[in-house]
Design an enzyme around this catalytic site. Structure first.
Site, PDB file in Angstrom:
ATOM      1  N   SER A  66       0.834  -1.199   0.000  1.00 47.25           N
ATOM      2  CA  SER A  66       0.000   0.000   0.000  1.00 47.25           C
ATOM      3  C   SER A  66       0.876   1.260   0.000  1.00 47.25           C
ATOM      4  CB  SER A  66      -0.968  -0.036   1.189  1.00 47.25           C
ATOM      5  OG  SER A  66      -2.020   0.883   1.022  1.00 47.25           O
TER       6      SER A  66
ATOM      7  N   ASP B 256      -9.338  -5.406  -4.946  1.00 50.06           N
ATOM      8  CA  ASP B 256      -8.770  -4.219  -4.311  1.00 50.06           C
ATOM      9  C   ASP B 256      -9.167  -2.971  -5.108  1.00 50.06           C
ATOM     10  OD1 ASP B 256      -7.185  -2.295  -3.083  1.00 50.06           O
ATOM     11  OD2 ASP B 256      -5.278  -3.271  -3.584  1.00 50.06           O
TER      12      ASP B 256
ATOM     13  N   HIS C 135      -7.595  -5.682  -0.656  1.00 57.76           N
ATOM     14  CA  HIS C 135      -6.400  -4.916  -0.336  1.00 57.76           C
ATOM     15  C   HIS C 135      -5.680  -5.462   0.901  1.00 57.76           C
ATOM     16  CE1 HIS C 135      -3.860  -1.397  -0.641  1.00 57.76           C
ATOM     17  NE2 HIS C 135      -4.093  -1.075   0.608  1.00 57.76           N
TER      18      HIS C 135
END
Length: 301
Positions: A162, A244, A276
């Site tokens: 991320s 995601d 995610h």
């Protein structure tokens, strides 16, 4: 109603800001103590990167490492939108203990300072300082014996998920752009990366007042970075998850890097049916498959 309790900014699910300047995070995970994880056989140890800034890191090493054995090093930057997360909490433990045990590597997670208390680009600066501190061990004379004695500095990889993937990308490009000779970065693992979109990212702009929050910022849009083709590593693995919300941005990053003129090898890997950073929150067959993919990327020439 007390006006100081009025909310001026609400960046759910990360944090909200009150009129008096207070920051309240929606989710705070407790840090775990370092030590031996009996399930994985991975030993962890905390180190200080910078006494001045207070930045620390956590090293993860297989308990069974031999006295004269040298292993590849994985430098990790955690996710959390630049404003949450830690090198010391359970999500980082989930990600790194499995990688260290399965891959027989050493990992070190840099606990960069969080925004908005420490506005960007501080997270990027702390992350770079962490890599420089690590490089100070490549001659065997650094302050941490575990790194001096057990790291193969010919096999160093960066990884982040991320926002941490955004940081890992930035570090690799910066190293190449300045011709950094601190150490050789063999490869970078970009997991479920956060990059910008055509719309202004209001939270990123709040966390980084110098940024437009839009696609003219190279940190948000690598396609406009004139140094992208100088990325300082040999290969990159880009991992996305099918459901995601950032999946398409990850694929766009892969295509941008592949067409940038950079001379390295870039690979794309998608986990079907997952969301995610699923691998940090649960253990399943897909988690093992993603870990295996990352390990194979590191050990294959």
């Amino acid at each position: 109603m007390d006006k100081n309790n009025e909310i001026t900014h609400d960046f759910s699910p990360f944090f909200k800001v009150y009129k008096d300047g207070r920051i309240e995070r929606y989710m705070v995970l407790d840090d775990l103590p370092a030590g031996l994880d009996p399930e994985s056989g991975v030993l962890s140890k905390d180190v200080v990167i910078s006494p001045e800034s207070g930045v620390k890191a956590r090293i993860f090493i297989p308990e069974t490492v031999g006295s004269d054995q040298k292993l590849p090093l994985l430098v990790h930057y955690h996710g959390g939108g630049f404003c949450a997360g830690s090198a010391f909490h359970i999500l980082t433990k989930h990600v790194l203990t499995s990688t260290v045990s399965q891959g027989n590597v050493i990992a070190i997670s840099i606990d960069y300072r969080l925004a908005p208390e420490h506005l960007l680009p501080i997270a990027y600066t702390d992350s770079w300082d962490g890599l420089e501190w690590i490089a100070g061990h490549s001659n065997g004379l650094g302050p941490e014996p575990l790194l001096n004695n057990h790291v193969d500095f010919g096999k160093v990889f960066l990884m982040g998920e991320s926002a941490g993937a955004n940081i890992a990308h930035y570090i690799a490009v910066h190293a190449g752009a300045i011709g950094w000779a601190g150490l050789k970065i063999t490869g970078v693992i970009i997991v479920h990366p956060f990059f910008g979109d055509k719309e202004v990212d209001k939270m990123y702009k709040y966390l980084n007042p110098a940024s437009s929050g839009g696609d003219d910022d190279p940190k948000l849009n690598p396609a406009v970075d004139p140094n992208l083709s100088k990325m300082g590593c040999e290969k990159v693995l880009v991992c996305v998850a099918e459901t995601d919300f950032l999946r398409n941005r990850g694929e766009a990053y892969y295509k941008t890097l592949a067409g940038s003129g950079w001379g390295g090898k870039v690979e794309f890997y998608e986990t079907k049916g997952e969301d995610h950073c699923f691998h940090a929150f649960k253990h399943c067959g897909e988690t093992d498959a993603l870990t295996k993919k990352c390990v194979d990327f590191m050990i294959m020439e």
